[in-house]
Scaffold this motif. Sequence first.
Motif, PDB file in Angstrom:
ATOM      1  N   ARG A  16       0.805  -1.214   0.000  1.00 39.54           N
ATOM      2  CA  ARG A  16       0.000   0.000   0.000  1.00 39.54           C
ATOM      3  C   ARG A  16       0.839   1.266   0.000  1.00 39.54           C
ATOM      4  NH1 ARG A  16      -5.000   0.113  -1.803  1.00 39.54           N
ATOM      5  NH2 ARG A  16      -5.076   2.189  -0.863  1.00 39.54           N
ATOM      6  N   ASP A  17       1.933   1.302   0.792  1.00 36.06           N
ATOM      7  CA  ASP A  17       2.677   2.553   0.887  1.00 36.06           C
ATOM      8  C   ASP A  17       3.997   2.324   1.604  1.00 36.06           C
ATOM      9  OD1 ASP A  17       3.138   5.216   0.460  1.00 36.06           O
ATOM     10  OD2 ASP A  17       1.261   5.889   1.382  1.00 36.06           O
ATOM     11  N   ILE A  18       4.903   3.282   1.473  1.00 34.01           N
ATOM     12  CA  ILE A  18       6.153   3.312   2.220  1.00 34.01           C
ATOM     13  C   ILE A  18       6.405   4.743   2.668  1.00 34.01           C
ATOM     14  CG2 ILE A  18       7.283   1.314   1.157  1.00 34.01           C
ATOM     15  CD1 ILE A  18       8.735   3.231  -0.706  1.00 34.01           C
ATOM     16  N   VAL A  19       7.181   4.901   3.743  1.00 38.47           N
ATOM     17  CA  VAL A  19       7.515   6.222   4.239  1.00 38.47           C
ATOM     18  C   VAL A  19       8.835   6.129   4.991  1.00 38.47           C
ATOM     19  CG1 VAL A  19       6.291   5.964   6.444  1.00 38.47           C
ATOM     20  CG2 VAL A  19       6.591   8.238   5.452  1.00 38.47           C
ATOM     21  N   ALA A  20       9.619   7.201   4.930  1.00 35.82           N
ATOM     22  CA  ALA A  20      10.896   7.253   5.641  1.00 35.82           C
ATOM     23  C   ALA A  20      10.659   7.778   7.048  1.00 35.82           C
ATOM     24  CB  ALA A  20      11.878   8.152   4.900  1.00 35.82           C
ATOM     25  N   VAL A  21      11.207   7.073   8.035  1.00 35.98           N
ATOM     26  CA  VAL A  21      11.168   7.499   9.429  1.00 35.98           C
ATOM     27  C   VAL A  21      12.613   7.561   9.900  1.00 35.98           C
ATOM     28  CG1 VAL A  21      10.298   7.041  11.745  1.00 35.98           C
ATOM     29  CG2 VAL A  21       8.941   6.367   9.741  1.00 35.98           C
TER      30      VAL A  21
ATOM     31  N   ILE B 256       6.997   9.087 -12.837  1.00 37.98           N
ATOM     32  CA  ILE B 256       7.261   7.841 -12.124  1.00 37.98           C
ATOM     33  C   ILE B 256       5.948   7.356 -11.522  1.00 37.98           C
ATOM     34  CG2 ILE B 256       8.565   6.751 -10.268  1.00 37.98           C
ATOM     35  CD1 ILE B 256      10.639   8.982 -10.569  1.00 37.98           C
ATOM     36  N   SER B 257       5.455   6.230 -12.004  1.00 37.55           N
ATOM     37  CA  SER B 257       4.259   5.614 -11.438  1.00 37.55           C
ATOM     38  C   SER B 257       4.677   4.760 -10.245  1.00 37.55           C
ATOM     39  CB  SER B 257       3.557   4.749 -12.482  1.00 37.55           C
ATOM     40  OG  SER B 257       3.158   5.527 -13.584  1.00 37.55           O
ATOM     41  N   CYS B 258       3.900   4.832  -9.188  1.00 38.72           N
ATOM     42  CA  CYS B 258       4.316   4.126  -7.977  1.00 38.72           C
ATOM     43  C   CYS B 258       3.112   3.746  -7.132  1.00 38.72           C
ATOM     44  CB  CYS B 258       5.277   4.993  -7.168  1.00 38.72           C
ATOM     45  SG  CYS B 258       4.558   6.567  -6.602  1.00 38.72           S
ATOM     46  N   HIS B 259       3.396   2.990  -6.071  1.00 36.91           N
ATOM     47  CA  HIS B 259       2.395   2.654  -5.068  1.00 36.91           C
ATOM     48  C   HIS B 259       2.802   3.246  -3.734  1.00 36.91           C
ATOM     49  CE1 HIS B 259      -0.935  -0.503  -5.562  1.00 36.91           C
ATOM     50  NE2 HIS B 259      -1.336   0.413  -4.698  1.00 36.91           N
ATOM     51  N   GLY B 260       3.605   4.303  -3.808  1.00 36.33           N
ATOM     52  CA  GLY B 260       4.108   4.968  -2.621  1.00 36.33           C
ATOM     53  C   GLY B 260       5.572   5.314  -2.809  1.00 36.33           C
ATOM     54  N   HIS B 261       6.038   6.316  -2.066  1.00 37.18           N
ATOM     55  CA  HIS B 261       7.438   6.704  -2.161  1.00 37.18           C
ATOM     56  C   HIS B 261       7.913   7.212  -0.812  1.00 37.18           C
ATOM     57  CE1 HIS B 261       5.344  10.557  -2.721  1.00 37.18           C
ATOM     58  NE2 HIS B 261       6.446  11.135  -2.247  1.00 37.18           N
ATOM     59  N   ALA B 262       9.217   7.083  -0.586  1.00 36.52           N
ATOM     60  CA  ALA B 262       9.837   7.539   0.653  1.00 36.52           C
ATOM     61  C   ALA B 262      11.060   8.359   0.298  1.00 36.52           C
ATOM     62  CB  ALA B 262      10.219   6.350   1.536  1.00 36.52           C
ATOM     63  N   LEU B 263      11.207   9.520   0.937  1.00 36.84           N
ATOM     64  CA  LEU B 263      12.311  10.421   0.643  1.00 36.84           C
ATOM     65  C   LEU B 263      13.140  10.619   1.910  1.00 36.84           C
ATOM     66  CD1 LEU B 263      13.570  12.282  -1.507  1.00 36.84           C
ATOM     67  CD2 LEU B 263      12.073  14.112  -0.662  1.00 36.84           C
ATOM     68  N   PHE B 264      14.425  10.285   1.817  1.00 39.30           N
ATOM     69  CA  PHE B 264      15.341  10.439   2.941  1.00 39.30           C
ATOM     70  C   PHE B 264      16.019  11.801   2.878  1.00 39.30           C
ATOM     71  CE2 PHE B 264      14.888   5.858   2.451  1.00 39.30           C
ATOM     72  CZ  PHE B 264      14.679   5.453   3.763  1.00 39.30           C
ATOM     73  N   ASP B 265      16.628  12.199   4.014  1.00 36.84           N
ATOM     74  CA  ASP B 265      17.235  13.525   4.116  1.00 36.84           C
ATOM     75  C   ASP B 265      18.326  13.753   3.083  1.00 36.84           C
ATOM     76  OD1 ASP B 265      15.556  14.203   6.130  1.00 36.84           O
ATOM     77  OD2 ASP B 265      16.996  13.945   7.764  1.00 36.84           O
ATOM     78  N   ASP B 266      19.047  12.717   2.697  1.00 38.21           N
ATOM     79  CA  ASP B 266      20.148  12.889   1.750  1.00 38.21           C
ATOM     80  C   ASP B 266      19.684  12.866   0.298  1.00 38.21           C
ATOM     81  OD1 ASP B 266      19.482  10.259   1.431  1.00 38.21           O
ATOM     82  OD2 ASP B 266      21.498   9.465   1.750  1.00 38.21           O
ATOM     83  N   GLY B 267      18.371  12.879   0.057  1.00 38.60           N
ATOM     84  CA  GLY B 267      17.839  12.919  -1.300  1.00 38.60           C
ATOM     85  C   GLY B 267      17.578  11.560  -1.910  1.00 38.60           C
ATOM     86  N   THR B 268      17.879  10.480  -1.187  1.00 36.13           N
ATOM     87  CA  THR B 268      17.572   9.149  -1.711  1.00 36.13           C
ATOM     88  C   THR B 268      16.058   8.970  -1.768  1.00 36.13           C
ATOM     89  OG1 THR B 268      19.606   8.198  -0.836  1.00 36.13           O
ATOM     90  CG2 THR B 268      17.823   6.674  -1.344  1.00 36.13           C
ATOM     91  N   LEU B 269      15.577   8.615  -2.930  1.00 33.50           N
ATOM     92  CA  LEU B 269      14.141   8.438  -3.156  1.00 33.50           C
ATOM     93  C   LEU B 269      13.866   6.962  -3.391  1.00 33.50           C
ATOM     94  CD1 LEU B 269      11.298   9.722  -3.685  1.00 33.50           C
ATOM     95  CD2 LEU B 269      11.963   9.872  -6.100  1.00 33.50           C
ATOM     96  N   MET B 270      13.071   6.360  -2.501  1.00 35.40           N
ATOM     97  CA  MET B 270      12.676   4.961  -2.651  1.00 35.40           C
ATOM     98  C   MET B 270      11.260   4.921  -3.202  1.00 35.40           C
ATOM     99  SD  MET B 270      15.382   3.386  -1.518  1.00 35.40           S
ATOM    100  CE  MET B 270      14.853   1.709  -1.260  1.00 35.40           C
ATOM    101  N   VAL B 271      11.082   4.214  -4.293  1.00 37.54           N
ATOM    102  CA  VAL B 271       9.792   4.172  -4.973  1.00 37.54           C
ATOM    103  C   VAL B 271       9.271   2.745  -4.980  1.00 37.54           C
ATOM    104  CG1 VAL B 271       8.597   4.513  -7.166  1.00 37.54           C
ATOM    105  CG2 VAL B 271      10.324   6.155  -6.424  1.00 37.54           C
ATOM    106  N   LEU B 272       8.099   2.553  -4.399  1.00 33.17           N
ATOM    107  CA  LEU B 272       7.426   1.259  -4.425  1.00 33.17           C
ATOM    108  C   LEU B 272       6.697   1.154  -5.754  1.00 33.17           C
ATOM    109  CD1 LEU B 272       6.615  -1.308  -2.854  1.00 33.17           C
ATOM    110  CD2 LEU B 272       4.689  -0.019  -1.915  1.00 33.17           C
ATOM    111  N   ARG B 273       7.217   0.335  -6.626  1.00 31.66           N
ATOM    112  CA  ARG B 273       6.716   0.286  -7.990  1.00 31.66           C
ATOM    113  C   ARG B 273       5.274  -0.174  -8.054  1.00 31.66           C
ATOM    114  NH1 ARG B 273       8.107   3.215 -11.641  1.00 31.66           N
ATOM    115  NH2 ARG B 273       7.536   1.718 -13.246  1.00 31.66           N
TER     116      ARG B 273
END
Length: 643
Positions: free
Chosen positions: A63-68, A370-387
């Motif tokens: 369903r989703d992802i998020v950076a903590v 970018i099509s996704c099912h959620g995305h998470a963005l970290f402080d250093d700019g790394t973007l994780m995309v749940l395809r």
Amino acid sequence: MTSTSPMDAGTYEVLRDRLGAQAGELARRAEALNARRTEEFGSTELTLAGTEHLRTEQLGVPRDIVAVGDRLLFGYNTLPGLRPGTAVGDVLALHDRDLEPLPEDAVPGLLDDPAFLREFADLYRYYREARLLRLRRVDGRLLAVFRTGEKSDDIRVLRWALDADGGTAFLDARGERDHVLPPSHDVEWTATTREDHVLGRHPHVSVDGQVFVAAVGGTLTVKTEDDTETGEGIHSEPVDEPLQSLADAEIAYARVGPLVLLRVRPYKEETRRHLVFNGVTGTVTRLDGIGRACRRLPEDQGIVFPGGYYLTSGEAKTFDTDTGTEGMEFERVVRSPNGEDVLYAFHAPVTGRGLLLPYNVIRKAVATPISCHGHALFDDGTLMVLRAGSDEPSRVHPLQRWHSSYVSDTYAAGRATGSGALSRIGNADLVRGISDCLSIARGVFETEPTGGVYETLVAACVRAGDRYHWLGDPEAGDLGTPLDEVRATAEQVLSEFETVRTLTRRAADALGESADRIASLVRRARGEVPGGAGAWVDRLTELRGAQGHLLTLKEMRHADTGRIDALAADIDTDIVSFARRAIAFLERKDAFSDYHDDIEQLTEAAGAISTVAEAEPIASRLDERTVGLRTVTEVVAGLDIGD
């Protein structure tokens, strides 16, 4: 032999060439400065680092992802009935940056908080339909949104507080007040009223006095002239109900720089149509995606909406995505600290699908969505995309890792370096100045020349010169010199353009009059049978004279020579056809009887001449006869016929 100066060949064309050369120099210096800026401050392109896989113990639908902090929280829904009860690990799972699974207490206060565990257990105990919808970070809080019933508003939201140091504390299960999306539109729509109606033969609605809209007569029409005598416009499309009055259609508008967004719902139609009128190019583009969501691009460079964008230069682009954009809502915007890159995120609440549109201010373009099912963005700019893929349950879920410039402010501040001229100006100001200069240069090359385009170009040059004090700094590449040259030449071009427009209109009017006269003569020649040789010769002389006058129009500046040649060819065909009919008449033995009678009269009149003044009318009539017979001789000589 006299020489012809370049200005004699066309002042407007010379100025256009000069303007192009100056705009090219401005672009070259701006690109060079941008390269220096990138070297000093760094610039991270949005690039795909790789595709990886996140694994879960249970079969589930992501369903989703998020950076903590430096951790990744993954949310998914498992199939009911796989085991009694629903544990936290069946819905929420922690992973590190390498996607390795972590225990539930890896982030203290998140999944191990006793109050959270009680709320989670009650949620799945009392709501049989409970399932996770999404995870969100909003204003220092983390939200987990759960669906509890069949209706879309049957939700319960668990929430945590997140502090700047990475600490997490569970708050309660009353986060519905925080789960509010930002407005889907950041433009202000203004509804037209009856006071905006302009009545006449073809009535229309005045939109702020600049553009005029009507949905009468079976078509939706957009005009730029306040002229009710004609129903023609720059854009038209059919409506479902042809019989409707001016007041039956709902019309609203919004402004974004030189753009006028139009929202129209014709009578008895359920959906609203959305169009964009560009005041610079004078064109209209239909973009219904604006109805779902619409956000301004930085510096009013245009608009972005689910699946596409539109720039003030007139460039429009829509993307075909594998998820579609139906039901997409605006979720958030993320800006890089230097202001060069902006990320627009859209989300479909029903399906959970998302769409990311990265926009670059300098290039003025949206990268591949970018099509996704959620995305998470970290402080250093790394973007994780749940395809976004299949909705079938799985234990392996593909993720993409992207490098981006969307770093946090604190991360960017910790990396700030440099002490030269560019550092004194600042990266963000450099980005805006370079972007404006490149936009001005592109405006010279990529737009159709109109008075509005040149006026906008001059205004943009003045605005850039006033806004960025450093443009003339030699240490910053001296963009001020070519910018001033572009402005000065654009003002000259604008002045000359008005002259060109006047000459073009004058040539068009002359050509129109000539074409109308030719059409009248041709209709007359085709529809009547002259009674004598004189009448045949007169008609042929008129046609030849009209053709000759038409060809002289090619000497007028900015005349449409292509149309002149086409009309000349058409009338030449008509002259040949009429000449063949004339020859058929002139072959008759009595064909020239009227000529003989006229000659006898002229002979008698000549014998009675006593003064020079009395001879002039007779000489004029003889000249007319001579010209007519010469015309017949020339035309007949050019025909492919026997003697």
